[in-house]
Design a protein around this motif. Sequence first.
Motif, PDB file in Angstrom:
ATOM      1  N   THR A 195       0.826  -1.215   0.000  1.00  0.00           N
ATOM      2  CA  THR A 195       0.000   0.000   0.000  1.00  0.00           C
ATOM      3  C   THR A 195       0.862   1.269   0.000  1.00  0.00           C
ATOM      4  OG1 THR A 195      -0.089  -0.031   2.429  1.00  0.00           O
ATOM      5  CG2 THR A 195      -1.865  -1.160   1.242  1.00  0.00           C
ATOM      6  N   THR A 196       2.168   1.100  -0.205  1.00  0.00           N
ATOM      7  CA  THR A 196       3.075   2.252  -0.138  1.00  0.00           C
ATOM      8  C   THR A 196       3.094   3.067  -1.416  1.00  0.00           C
ATOM      9  OG1 THR A 196       4.988   0.992  -0.942  1.00  0.00           O
ATOM     10  CG2 THR A 196       4.552   0.952   1.434  1.00  0.00           C
ATOM     11  N   GLY A 197       2.730   2.465  -2.520  1.00  0.00           N
ATOM     12  CA  GLY A 197       2.839   3.142  -3.803  1.00  0.00           C
ATOM     13  C   GLY A 197       4.228   3.044  -4.411  1.00  0.00           C
ATOM     14  N   CYS A 198       5.176   2.416  -3.702  1.00  0.00           N
ATOM     15  CA  CYS A 198       6.545   2.247  -4.200  1.00  0.00           C
ATOM     16  C   CYS A 198       6.710   0.831  -4.741  1.00  0.00           C
ATOM     17  CB  CYS A 198       7.564   2.473  -3.087  1.00  0.00           C
ATOM     18  SG  CYS A 198       7.438   4.082  -2.258  1.00  0.00           S
ATOM     19  N   ASP A 199       7.527   0.682  -5.785  1.00  0.00           N
ATOM     20  CA  ASP A 199       7.801  -0.669  -6.266  1.00  0.00           C
ATOM     21  C   ASP A 199       8.735  -1.381  -5.291  1.00  0.00           C
ATOM     22  OD1 ASP A 199      10.736  -0.684  -7.339  1.00  0.00           O
ATOM     23  OD2 ASP A 199       9.884   1.144  -8.171  1.00  0.00           O
ATOM     24  N   VAL A 200       8.721  -2.705  -5.352  1.00  0.00           N
ATOM     25  CA  VAL A 200       9.434  -3.506  -4.361  1.00  0.00           C
ATOM     26  C   VAL A 200      10.944  -3.310  -4.465  1.00  0.00           C
ATOM     27  CG1 VAL A 200       9.909  -5.862  -3.580  1.00  0.00           C
ATOM     28  CG2 VAL A 200       7.593  -5.199  -4.210  1.00  0.00           C
ATOM     29  N   ARG A 201      11.468  -3.154  -5.660  1.00  0.00           N
ATOM     30  CA  ARG A 201      12.911  -2.969  -5.818  1.00  0.00           C
ATOM     31  C   ARG A 201      13.386  -1.751  -5.036  1.00  0.00           C
ATOM     32  NH1 ARG A 201      16.392   0.082  -8.814  1.00  0.00           N
ATOM     33  NH2 ARG A 201      18.434  -0.888  -9.255  1.00  0.00           N
ATOM     34  N   ASN A 202      12.720  -0.607  -5.222  1.00  0.00           N
ATOM     35  CA  ASN A 202      13.131   0.600  -4.524  1.00  0.00           C
ATOM     36  C   ASN A 202      12.868   0.509  -3.027  1.00  0.00           C
ATOM     37  OD1 ASN A 202      14.139   2.966  -6.315  1.00  0.00           O
ATOM     38  ND2 ASN A 202      12.520   2.010  -7.523  1.00  0.00           N
ATOM     39  N   THR A 203      11.857  -0.233  -2.631  1.00  0.00           N
ATOM     40  CA  THR A 203      11.592  -0.445  -1.213  1.00  0.00           C
ATOM     41  C   THR A 203      12.747  -1.195  -0.559  1.00  0.00           C
ATOM     42  OG1 THR A 203       9.192  -0.480  -1.580  1.00  0.00           O
ATOM     43  CG2 THR A 203      10.010  -1.484   0.443  1.00  0.00           C
ATOM     44  N   VAL A 204      13.251  -2.223  -1.235  1.00  0.00           N
ATOM     45  CA  VAL A 204      14.378  -2.990  -0.704  1.00  0.00           C
ATOM     46  C   VAL A 204      15.639  -2.136  -0.677  1.00  0.00           C
ATOM     47  CG1 VAL A 204      15.872  -4.989  -1.110  1.00  0.00           C
ATOM     48  CG2 VAL A 204      13.401  -5.201  -1.391  1.00  0.00           C
ATOM     49  N   LEU A 205      15.889  -1.381  -1.734  1.00  0.00           N
ATOM     50  CA  LEU A 205      17.065  -0.505  -1.752  1.00  0.00           C
ATOM     51  C   LEU A 205      17.021   0.501  -0.618  1.00  0.00           C
ATOM     52  CD1 LEU A 205      17.331   0.203  -5.600  1.00  0.00           C
ATOM     53  CD2 LEU A 205      18.903  -1.180  -4.230  1.00  0.00           C
ATOM     54  N   ALA A 206      15.866   1.111  -0.407  1.00  0.00           N
ATOM     55  CA  ALA A 206      15.736   2.110   0.651  1.00  0.00           C
ATOM     56  C   ALA A 206      15.957   1.502   2.029  1.00  0.00           C
ATOM     57  CB  ALA A 206      14.356   2.756   0.588  1.00  0.00           C
ATOM     58  N   ALA A 207      15.574   0.244   2.198  1.00  0.00           N
ATOM     59  CA  ALA A 207      15.702  -0.413   3.500  1.00  0.00           C
ATOM     60  C   ALA A 207      17.106  -0.926   3.758  1.00  0.00           C
ATOM     61  CB  ALA A 207      14.706  -1.568   3.592  1.00  0.00           C
ATOM     62  N   GLN A 208      17.835  -1.323   2.710  1.00  0.00           N
ATOM     63  CA  GLN A 208      19.099  -2.034   2.916  1.00  0.00           C
ATOM     64  C   GLN A 208      20.338  -1.201   2.601  1.00  0.00           C
ATOM     65  OE1 GLN A 208      19.042  -5.960   1.099  1.00  0.00           O
ATOM     66  NE2 GLN A 208      16.997  -6.391   1.876  1.00  0.00           N
ATOM     67  N   LEU A 209      20.206  -0.080   1.913  1.00  0.00           N
ATOM     68  CA  LEU A 209      21.353   0.779   1.633  1.00  0.00           C
ATOM     69  C   LEU A 209      21.519   1.826   2.730  1.00  0.00           C
ATOM     70  CD1 LEU A 209      21.105  -0.596  -1.165  1.00  0.00           C
ATOM     71  CD2 LEU A 209      21.675   1.600  -2.201  1.00  0.00           C
ATOM     72  N   HIS A 210      22.701   2.420   2.784  1.00  0.00           N
ATOM     73  CA  HIS A 210      23.015   3.488   3.728  1.00  0.00           C
ATOM     74  C   HIS A 210      23.062   4.827   2.981  1.00  0.00           C
ATOM     75  CE1 HIS A 210      24.141   0.455   6.716  1.00  0.00           C
ATOM     76  NE2 HIS A 210      24.865  -0.133   5.772  1.00  0.00           N
ATOM     77  N   ASP A 211      22.794   5.901   3.724  1.00  0.00           N
ATOM     78  CA  ASP A 211      22.866   7.264   3.177  1.00  0.00           C
ATOM     79  C   ASP A 211      22.047   7.382   1.891  1.00  0.00           C
ATOM     80  OD1 ASP A 211      24.620   7.899   5.261  1.00  0.00           O
ATOM     81  OD2 ASP A 211      26.383   7.338   4.077  1.00  0.00           O
ATOM     82  N   VAL A 212      20.833   6.897   1.954  1.00  0.00           N
ATOM     83  CA  VAL A 212      19.969   6.862   0.765  1.00  0.00           C
ATOM     84  C   VAL A 212      19.444   8.255   0.444  1.00  0.00           C
ATOM     85  CG1 VAL A 212      17.786   5.951  -0.139  1.00  0.00           C
ATOM     86  CG2 VAL A 212      19.311   4.468   1.174  1.00  0.00           C
ATOM     87  N   THR A 213      19.432   8.577  -0.849  1.00  0.00           N
ATOM     88  CA  THR A 213      18.746   9.784  -1.327  1.00  0.00           C
ATOM     89  C   THR A 213      17.695   9.365  -2.342  1.00  0.00           C
ATOM     90  OG1 THR A 213      20.334  10.160  -3.126  1.00  0.00           O
ATOM     91  CG2 THR A 213      20.803  11.207  -0.993  1.00  0.00           C
ATOM     92  N   PHE A 214      16.670  10.221  -2.493  1.00  0.00           N
ATOM     93  CA  PHE A 214      15.546   9.912  -3.380  1.00  0.00           C
ATOM     94  C   PHE A 214      15.372  10.998  -4.436  1.00  0.00           C
ATOM     95  CE2 PHE A 214      14.651   8.013   0.755  1.00  0.00           C
ATOM     96  CZ  PHE A 214      14.297   6.708   0.422  1.00  0.00           C
TER      97      PHE A 214
END
Length: 254
Positions: free
Chosen positions: A112-131
């Motif tokens: 229900t986030t509106g985000c695709d799963v790939r970017n959801t995983v990247l946002a959760a597992q990477l450090h110093d994330v920018t969007f």
Amino acid sequence: MTGLLLEALAGASRRGGRRYRPRTRIITAVMALALSLGAYGAWAMRPPAAQPAGTVAAPSQVNQFNDLIARVSVVDEIDPAPGYERGCGTDKQTGQKEGCVFGPAWNDPASTTGCDVRNTVLAAQLHDVTFKPGTRNCKVTSGWLIDPYSGQRITLSQTQIDHVVPLHRAFDAGAWAWSAARRQQFANDQRNLLAVSAHANQSKQDLGPGEWLPTNTAQQCPYVVRYLSVVVAYQLPITTSDKAAAVAVCGQTP
């Protein structure tokens, strides 16, 4: 150290005259040596340095592994199943629609986030994330992580999302008989998704633990535990060679 303290006190008391101001020098010497003794005591009492992680699994991992390995089904081999086709587009040569057996890539109908799963995983597992601006923090544009497969530091451009239990292998192992909805759920289950280096992901291909393990030995048991967690949850089998490799990296007793 006591001898040094006495010697310093004696030396300070022998210095006469106004220039050395004996009482001040004695106090200064005592304070300096007390600090040295404190530093020495702290050094002597410090815990031993952590040793580099090796192939011996932590007790908690061993316990989890023992539980999972006792519950997983083991077969001699996983035979290929006809009909696997990951793509969801149109075959350029035949003009026919592709099988899309695991549904559109990175599309979780339950999200229900509106985000695709790939970017959801990247946002959760990477450090110093920018969007990317204007994407409601859905489009990752930069970040870094320590690749669990190689142990190397990688950036977003060097990162891919790995299905720990490969989709093709899962299809052959029994997912071919699932409903389309269950296969799509499996393809987007974040328990089975790991941000890793593109190089390591491509070297792994559709192999199981019996044929491929991370070169980073410290992460071999965690990788196996994650693999087993997924196959147990979805009631998929592993091969005898998978089990042998799993026991080799996780089966040590604490």
